[in-house]
Design an enzyme around this catalytic site. Structure first.
Site, PDB file in Angstrom:
ATOM      1  N   CYS A   1     -10.972   2.953  -0.174  1.00  0.00           N
ATOM      2  CA  CYS A   1      -9.409   3.455   0.125  1.00  0.00           C
ATOM      3  C   CYS A   1      -9.167   2.488   1.423  1.00  0.00           C
ATOM      4  O   CYS A   1      -9.767   2.694   2.430  1.00  0.00           O
ATOM      5  CB  CYS A   1      -9.219   4.931   0.266  1.00  0.00           C
ATOM      6  SG  CYS A   1      -7.657   5.245   1.110  1.00  0.00           S
TER       7      CYS A   1
ATOM      8  N   GLU B   1      -3.379   8.260   8.404  1.00  0.00           N
ATOM      9  CA  GLU B   1      -1.649   8.259   8.745  1.00  0.00           C
ATOM     10  C   GLU B   1      -1.263   8.976  10.208  1.00  0.00           C
ATOM     11  O   GLU B   1      -0.424   8.587  10.751  1.00  0.00           O
ATOM     12  CB  GLU B   1      -1.039   8.932   7.628  1.00  0.00           C
ATOM     13  CG  GLU B   1      -1.120   8.204   6.119  1.00  0.00           C
ATOM     14  CD  GLU B   1      -0.001   6.840   5.958  1.00  0.00           C
ATOM     15  OE1 GLU B   1       1.097   7.028   6.822  1.00  0.00           O
ATOM     16  OE2 GLU B   1      -0.587   6.026   5.349  1.00  0.00           O
TER      17      GLU B   1
ATOM     18  N   ASP C   1       0.627  -1.217   0.120  1.00  0.00           N
ATOM     19  CA  ASP C   1      -0.071   0.033   0.154  1.00  0.00           C
ATOM     20  C   ASP C   1       1.011   1.418  -0.048  1.00  0.00           C
ATOM     21  O   ASP C   1       1.984   1.368   0.346  1.00  0.00           O
ATOM     22  CB  ASP C   1      -0.640  -0.009   1.209  1.00  0.00           C
ATOM     23  CG  ASP C   1      -1.641   1.406   1.406  1.00  0.00           C
ATOM     24  OD1 ASP C   1      -2.556   1.383   0.145  1.00  0.00           O
ATOM     25  OD2 ASP C   1      -1.826   1.872   2.516  1.00  0.00           O
ATOM     26  N   SER C   2       0.261   2.405  -0.214  1.00  0.00           N
ATOM     27  CA  SER C   2       1.091   3.599  -0.136  1.00  0.00           C
ATOM     28  C   SER C   2       1.538   4.082   1.157  1.00  0.00           C
ATOM     29  O   SER C   2       2.308   4.556   1.679  1.00  0.00           O
ATOM     30  CB  SER C   2       0.437   4.801  -0.612  1.00  0.00           C
ATOM     31  OG  SER C   2      -0.864   4.992   0.037  1.00  0.00           O
TER      32      SER C   2
ATOM     33  N   CYS D   1      -4.253  -1.512  -1.843  1.00  0.00           N
ATOM     34  CA  CYS D   1      -4.281  -0.170  -2.194  1.00  0.00           C
ATOM     35  C   CYS D   1      -5.329   0.004  -3.421  1.00  0.00           C
ATOM     36  O   CYS D   1      -5.399  -0.545  -4.477  1.00  0.00           O
ATOM     37  CB  CYS D   1      -2.905   0.281  -2.669  1.00  0.00           C
ATOM     38  SG  CYS D   1      -2.994   2.109  -3.168  1.00  0.00           S
TER      39      CYS D   1
ATOM     40  N   HIS E   1      -7.042   2.979   3.672  1.00  0.00           N
ATOM     41  CA  HIS E   1      -7.033   3.726   4.852  1.00  0.00           C
ATOM     42  C   HIS E   1      -8.271   4.186   5.556  1.00  0.00           C
ATOM     43  O   HIS E   1      -8.201   4.264   6.843  1.00  0.00           O
ATOM     44  CB  HIS E   1      -6.334   5.236   4.352  1.00  0.00           C
ATOM     45  CG  HIS E   1      -4.908   5.161   4.067  1.00  0.00           C
ATOM     46  ND1 HIS E   1      -4.189   4.710   3.063  1.00  0.00           N
ATOM     47  CD2 HIS E   1      -3.785   5.724   4.926  1.00  0.00           C
ATOM     48  CE1 HIS E   1      -2.986   4.897   3.061  1.00  0.00           C
ATOM     49  NE2 HIS E   1      -2.611   5.510   4.146  1.00  0.00           N
TER      50      HIS E   1
HETATM   51  N1  DGL Z   1      -4.787   3.467   0.846  1.00  0.00           N
HETATM   52  C1  DGL Z   1      -4.662   3.961  -0.487  1.00  0.00           C
HETATM   53  C2  DGL Z   1      -6.069   3.450  -1.325  1.00  0.00           C
HETATM   54  O1  DGL Z   1      -6.511   2.347  -1.004  1.00  0.00           O
HETATM   55  C3  DGL Z   1      -4.070   5.078  -1.272  1.00  0.00           C
HETATM   56  C4  DGL Z   1      -4.272   6.331  -0.227  1.00  0.00           C
HETATM   57  C5  DGL Z   1      -3.245   7.179  -0.934  1.00  0.00           C
HETATM   58  O2  DGL Z   1      -2.132   7.046  -0.809  1.00  0.00           O
HETATM   59  O3  DGL Z   1      -3.855   8.306  -1.278  1.00  0.00           O
HETATM   60  O4  DGL Z   1      -6.350   3.966  -2.194  1.00  0.00           O
END
Ligand code: DGL
Length: 276
Positions: free
Chosen positions: A188, A156, A14-15, A77, A190
């Site tokens: 997402c 985050e 993931d990012s 992600c 996150h």
């Molecule tokens: N967690 C990521 C997603 O599912 C990306 C969040 C990001 O880096 O902008 O899209």
């Protein structure tokens, strides 16, 4: 002694910390699997980057995980899943599982009024990844997509129940409340970190779809299909790598997972880019 393919780890990237919402579910669905996680914390967020940049980063991340001898890749992600999966599948010859299809299927199985909301990064929502997939599966459903880019830094930062998180959620989710959706895809990885706030603001009657929950069954099926499910009989381990500030990752990860995690390794970004 050589390690059989079944005993190799699953690679997850993931990012940043978002993919942990997938790891959390995966570890309970497939407790015998070893997991190697890479969070690209030096380059987060992906959601505001161009498609070509997200593809380039995704290829570099996959090459890094392949060096760790993974048997399958989970793109935890939604942004990378919505943009980079076709390229990754062309280049790499291992099972690759993304987030969009399982999340879409689960949303369709939950909705009664056929009005589904999707929240995600700008990249995911502007590519209409979920709308396309949901309508491909059932064209009678209405889909309303809304980018919520500030949710990523809030997650985050570990601002799980902060007042500012509520205020931002009120602003973002207002339109979706007016559309009277009964199902909301957290598009997402996150966002499940902020579930409590999102559920309160959107209302208790709306079902939330978490990519981790939605994808873990599909990951199991894919591994079964390729005869790659671990048969070790022992509890699997998790190893974490990030491209920046391991201490911050560890802190938020422990807050979210509700347990301690061992050492988080730092991967030098220069090396990640130059070697791949
Ligand atoms: N967690 C990521 C997603 O599912 C990306 C969040 C990001 O880096 O902008 O899209």
């Amino acid at each position: 002694m050589s390690i059989t393919d079944k005993q190799k780890p699953i690679g997850v990237f993931d990012s940043g910390i978002g993919g942990l919402t997938v790891v959390k579910r995966l570890a309970s669905t497939l407790p015998n699997e070893n997991i190697i996680y890479f969070g690209d914390t030096a380059r987060v967020p992906y959601g505001s980057k161009s498609n070509s940049t997200v593809i380039e980063y995704s290829i570099q991340n996959t090459k890094f995980l392949l060096q760790k001898n993974i048997k399958a890749l989970v793109v935890a992600c939604n942004t990378a899943s919505s943009i980079a999966i076709p390229d990754l599948k062309k280049i790499f010859d291992i099972p690759i599982i993304g987030m969009i299809e399982p999340g879409s299927r689960m949303a369709l199985s939950k909705t009664h009024n056929k009005k589904i909301g999707v929240i995600g990064t700008r990249a995911t929502t502007s590519n209409l990844a979920y709308s396309k997939e949901i309508k491909r599966l059932n064209d009678k459903v209405e889909v309303f997509e809304k980018p919520c880019p500030l949710f990523v830094p809030l997650a985050e930062e570990g601002w799980i129940k902060h007042r500012a998180t509520y205020e931002i959620a009120e602003e973002y989710l207002k339109e979706l409340r007016e559309e009277e959706i009964d199902t909301l895809v957290l598009g997402c990885t996150h966002y499940p970190i902020l579930t409590e706030v999102i559920q309160k603001v959107i209302g208790p009657k709306v079902s939330l779809i978490d990519s981790g929950v939605a994808s873990s069954e599909l990951i199991k099926l894919e591994l079964e299909k390729f005869n790659l499910l671990s048969d070790s009989g022992t509890i699997g381990s998790q190893e974490y790598y990030v491209s920046d500030i391991p201490a911050k990752f560890k802190e938020v990860a422990e807050l979210f997972l509700g347990r301690g995690i061992e050492h988080v390794h730092k991967v030098d970004l220069e090396v990640l880019i130059s070697e791949h």
